[in-house]
Design a protein around this motif. Structure first.
Motif, PDB file in Angstrom:
ATOM      1  N   ASP A  42     -17.356  -6.415  20.763  1.00  0.00           N
ATOM      2  CA  ASP A  42     -16.826  -5.108  20.342  1.00  0.00           C
ATOM      3  C   ASP A  42     -15.975  -5.307  19.086  1.00  0.00           C
ATOM      4  O   ASP A  42     -15.756  -6.456  18.652  1.00  0.00           O
ATOM      5  CB  ASP A  42     -16.092  -4.397  21.491  1.00  0.00           C
ATOM      6  CG  ASP A  42     -14.796  -5.059  21.915  1.00  0.00           C
ATOM      7  OD1 ASP A  42     -14.156  -5.737  21.090  1.00  0.00           O
ATOM      8  OD2 ASP A  42     -14.402  -4.892  23.088  1.00  0.00           O
ATOM      9  N   GLU A  73     -14.698   1.454  27.543  1.00  0.00           N
ATOM     10  CA  GLU A  73     -15.689   1.756  28.586  1.00  0.00           C
ATOM     11  C   GLU A  73     -16.733   2.777  28.125  1.00  0.00           C
ATOM     12  O   GLU A  73     -17.892   2.710  28.521  1.00  0.00           O
ATOM     13  CB  GLU A  73     -14.951   2.272  29.836  1.00  0.00           C
ATOM     14  CG  GLU A  73     -15.817   2.586  31.037  1.00  0.00           C
ATOM     15  CD  GLU A  73     -16.372   1.339  31.752  1.00  0.00           C
ATOM     16  OE1 GLU A  73     -15.732   0.262  31.709  1.00  0.00           O
ATOM     17  OE2 GLU A  73     -17.461   1.446  32.348  1.00  0.00           O
ATOM     18  N   THR A 130     -11.370 -11.420  28.404  1.00  0.00           N
ATOM     19  CA  THR A 130     -10.274 -10.795  29.166  1.00  0.00           C
ATOM     20  C   THR A 130     -10.140 -11.576  30.476  1.00  0.00           C
ATOM     21  O   THR A 130     -11.087 -12.245  30.899  1.00  0.00           O
ATOM     22  CB  THR A 130     -10.559  -9.315  29.511  1.00  0.00           C
ATOM     23  OG1 THR A 130     -11.743  -9.244  30.318  1.00  0.00           O
ATOM     24  CG2 THR A 130     -10.729  -8.464  28.275  1.00  0.00           C
TER      25      THR A 130
HETATM   26  N1  NAD Z   1     -20.430  -7.256  36.344  1.00  0.00           N
HETATM   27  C1  NAD Z   1     -19.471  -7.363  37.224  1.00  0.00           C
HETATM   28  O1  NAD Z   1     -19.580  -8.046  38.232  1.00  0.00           O
HETATM   29  C2  NAD Z   1     -18.187  -6.639  36.970  1.00  0.00           C
HETATM   30  C3  NAD Z   1     -17.064  -6.897  37.768  1.00  0.00           C
HETATM   31  C4  NAD Z   1     -15.880  -6.250  37.459  1.00  0.00           C
HETATM   32  C5  NAD Z   1     -15.809  -5.368  36.389  1.00  0.00           C
HETATM   33  N2  NAD Z   1     -16.928  -5.129  35.646  1.00  0.00           N
HETATM   34  C6  NAD Z   1     -16.887  -4.214  34.496  1.00  0.00           C
HETATM   35  O2  NAD Z   1     -16.011  -4.765  33.525  1.00  0.00           O
HETATM   36  C7  NAD Z   1     -15.535  -3.706  32.694  1.00  0.00           C
HETATM   37  C8  NAD Z   1     -14.077  -3.905  32.426  1.00  0.00           C
HETATM   38  O3  NAD Z   1     -13.893  -5.119  31.751  1.00  0.00           O
HETATM   39  P1  NAD Z   1     -12.522  -5.449  31.008  1.00  0.00           P
HETATM   40  O4  NAD Z   1     -11.378  -5.115  31.867  1.00  0.00           O
HETATM   41  O5  NAD Z   1     -12.668  -6.841  30.495  1.00  0.00           O
HETATM   42  O6  NAD Z   1     -12.483  -4.368  29.832  1.00  0.00           O
HETATM   43  P2  NAD Z   1     -12.978  -4.330  28.316  1.00  0.00           P
HETATM   44  O7  NAD Z   1     -14.176  -5.152  28.101  1.00  0.00           O
HETATM   45  O8  NAD Z   1     -13.040  -2.905  27.968  1.00  0.00           O
HETATM   46  O9  NAD Z   1     -11.753  -4.993  27.546  1.00  0.00           O
HETATM   47  C9  NAD Z   1     -10.498  -4.341  27.558  1.00  0.00           C
HETATM   48  C10 NAD Z   1      -9.936  -4.211  26.132  1.00  0.00           C
HETATM   49  O10 NAD Z   1      -9.450  -5.475  25.706  1.00  0.00           O
HETATM   50  C11 NAD Z   1      -9.989  -5.795  24.412  1.00  0.00           C
HETATM   51  N3  NAD Z   1     -10.075  -7.259  24.388  1.00  0.00           N
HETATM   52  C12 NAD Z   1     -10.986  -8.046  24.995  1.00  0.00           C
HETATM   53  N4  NAD Z   1     -10.667  -9.335  24.839  1.00  0.00           N
HETATM   54  C13 NAD Z   1      -9.541  -9.369  24.084  1.00  0.00           C
HETATM   55  C14 NAD Z   1      -8.705 -10.425  23.614  1.00  0.00           C
HETATM   56  N5  NAD Z   1      -8.954 -11.703  23.924  1.00  0.00           N
HETATM   57  N6  NAD Z   1      -7.632 -10.098  22.874  1.00  0.00           N
HETATM   58  C15 NAD Z   1      -7.329  -8.788  22.604  1.00  0.00           C
HETATM   59  N7  NAD Z   1      -8.059  -7.761  23.046  1.00  0.00           N
HETATM   60  C16 NAD Z   1      -9.149  -8.051  23.780  1.00  0.00           C
HETATM   61  C17 NAD Z   1     -11.288  -5.065  24.342  1.00  0.00           C
HETATM   62  O11 NAD Z   1     -11.678  -4.836  23.017  1.00  0.00           O
HETATM   63  C18 NAD Z   1     -10.965  -3.781  25.096  1.00  0.00           C
HETATM   64  O12 NAD Z   1     -10.350  -2.862  24.219  1.00  0.00           O
HETATM   65  C19 NAD Z   1     -15.872  -2.417  33.408  1.00  0.00           C
HETATM   66  O13 NAD Z   1     -16.902  -1.763  32.728  1.00  0.00           O
HETATM   67  C20 NAD Z   1     -16.326  -2.853  34.780  1.00  0.00           C
HETATM   68  O14 NAD Z   1     -17.295  -1.993  35.349  1.00  0.00           O
HETATM   69  C21 NAD Z   1     -18.099  -5.746  35.913  1.00  0.00           C
END
Ligand code: NAD
Ligand code: ZN
Length: 347
Positions: A42, A73, A130
């Protein structure tokens, strides 16, 4: 460097190492004979780590380019999915090349789904950035996008070919996003590992970086064990949903705005534990959740939340499954009629 082998239908390695993102080319070149890759990310993560990943890939002989979509999201949708697959096509990616997901769970889920479906399947690598994606979404092979009818309703099981977790990347996360991931971390301690929970109790959000590699290793290892027993989510994997029935209801009640998944899970775990576990267990969980700046409950009346619980995906034929931890480190799956669950929660 620590590593964990996940023995699913397509086995793969999870590398846990600070600084590993700058060596990703080396690691990826070991799992593919192709030297052509596309990185999907992203805009935020691409800006922070895109160059490091691309230059490491190039140093290992990869021809590679990067596609970045708007973070958040709302991008985990059909139209961005279309943009990604068009990009793969234009980049000339074939079935023997490699796709790399660089980012949080949103990037991992949509890229994994593109990798599962583009040309009926291309190998992909997860570089989760993350805490939530390192300890949860990058391992286990669930990929998905959201549709108008709900979150994660279109997807596929597709195990990655490699996962590279660099906990140094977590240092650039906003505190709230780190806290969000801690809800899942606390969950792992509650459902499977009492001594790990004690380690979490002895730290807080400000000092957690000291134990980050241990956290990622322990959580990935728990997820590995659960996923190996139930790769396609037919039973045991459900224990990973501790706190999630009420958590999802809270997220939905808030219309998925201003209330994160981790906040929901944290409050959900506390609410079910308050009702069903001994007071000392519930007290320890509350304290731990508070020390990572997460909510321990909600002011929303249970009556308003319950309708969202019965819309949960885990509901079947008028029954609902919830997870309870009566001692720290052990979880039980309980299946009851929806009405029984309502009585339990309202009481
Ligand atoms: N596939 C699975 O088993 C599974 C399990 C749990 C959650 N999910 C999915 O995961 C998603 C949520 O993931 P998330 O919480 O990682 O959110 P995300 O991917 O939206 O990341 C959160 C925010 O942090 C930013 N970001 C990412 N890494 C960064 C870094 N190192 N430094 C600064 N900013 C950073 C991103 O740009 C974003 O704005 C949901 O869509 C959920 O449905 C999937
Ligand atoms: Zn979760």
């Amino acid at each position: 460097m620590k590593s964990i082998n996940v023995k699913t239908s397509h086995p793969y390695e999870v590398i846990i190492e600070r600084g590993s993102i700058s060596k990703c080319g080396e690691y990826i070149s070991k799992i593919t004979s192709s030297r052509k890759a596309v990185v999907i990310t992203d805009d935020i993560v691409g800006g922070l780590y895109g160059d490091t990943v691309l230059s490491s890939l190039k140093n290992s002989g990869f021809e590679c380019t990067m596609f970045a979509f708007h973070n958040g999201e709302q991008s985990k949708c059909l139209s961005v999915f279309g943009e990604i697959t068009d990009y793969l096509c234009k980049a000339g990616i074939t079935r023997s090349d490699i796709i790399i997901a660089l980012g949080g769970g949103v990037v991992g889920d949509i890229t994994g789904f593109a990798a599962a479906t583009y040309l009926r399947g291309v190998d992909f690598v997860q570089i989760p950035t993350t805490l939530l994606s390192q300890v949860d979404s990058s391992v286990g092979g669930k990929t998905a996008i959201d549709i108008t009818g709900g979150k994660n309703l279109v997807g596929a099981f597709k195990q990655p070919a490699l996962v590279i977790c660099d906990s140094d990347t977590l240092k650039s996360l906003p505190a709230e996003t780190l806290a969000d991931g801690m809800a899942e971390v606390i969950k792992y301690g509650m459902i499977k590992n009492g001594s790990f929970f004690e380690l979490l109790e002895s730290h807080d959000l400000d000092s957690v970086d000291e134990i980050m590699d241990e956290i990622v290793y322990t959580c990935v290892d728990i997820k590995r064990e659960v996923v190996e027993h139930d790769e396609f989510d037919r039973g045991e994997r459900m224990i990973l949903n501790f706190g999630h029935t009420l958590g999802h209801a809270l997220e939905a009640w808030h219309n998925y705005t201003d209330y994160t998944h981790g906040m929901g899970v944290a409050a959900g775990m506390c609410m079910i534990t308050d009702r069903l576990a001994p007071a000392d267990i519930s007290e320890r969980l509350r304290k731990c959740v508070e020390s990572y700046r997460l909510p321990t409950g909600t002011d929303i009346p249970m009556k308003e939340l319950l309708p969202f619980c019965s819309k949960d995906k885990k509901r079947e034929y008028g029954e609902i499954s919830y997870i309870v931890c009566k001692t720290i480190g052990k979880a039980d799956i309980v299946k009851v009629a929806v009405e029984e669950f309502s009585r339990l929660m309202e009481g």
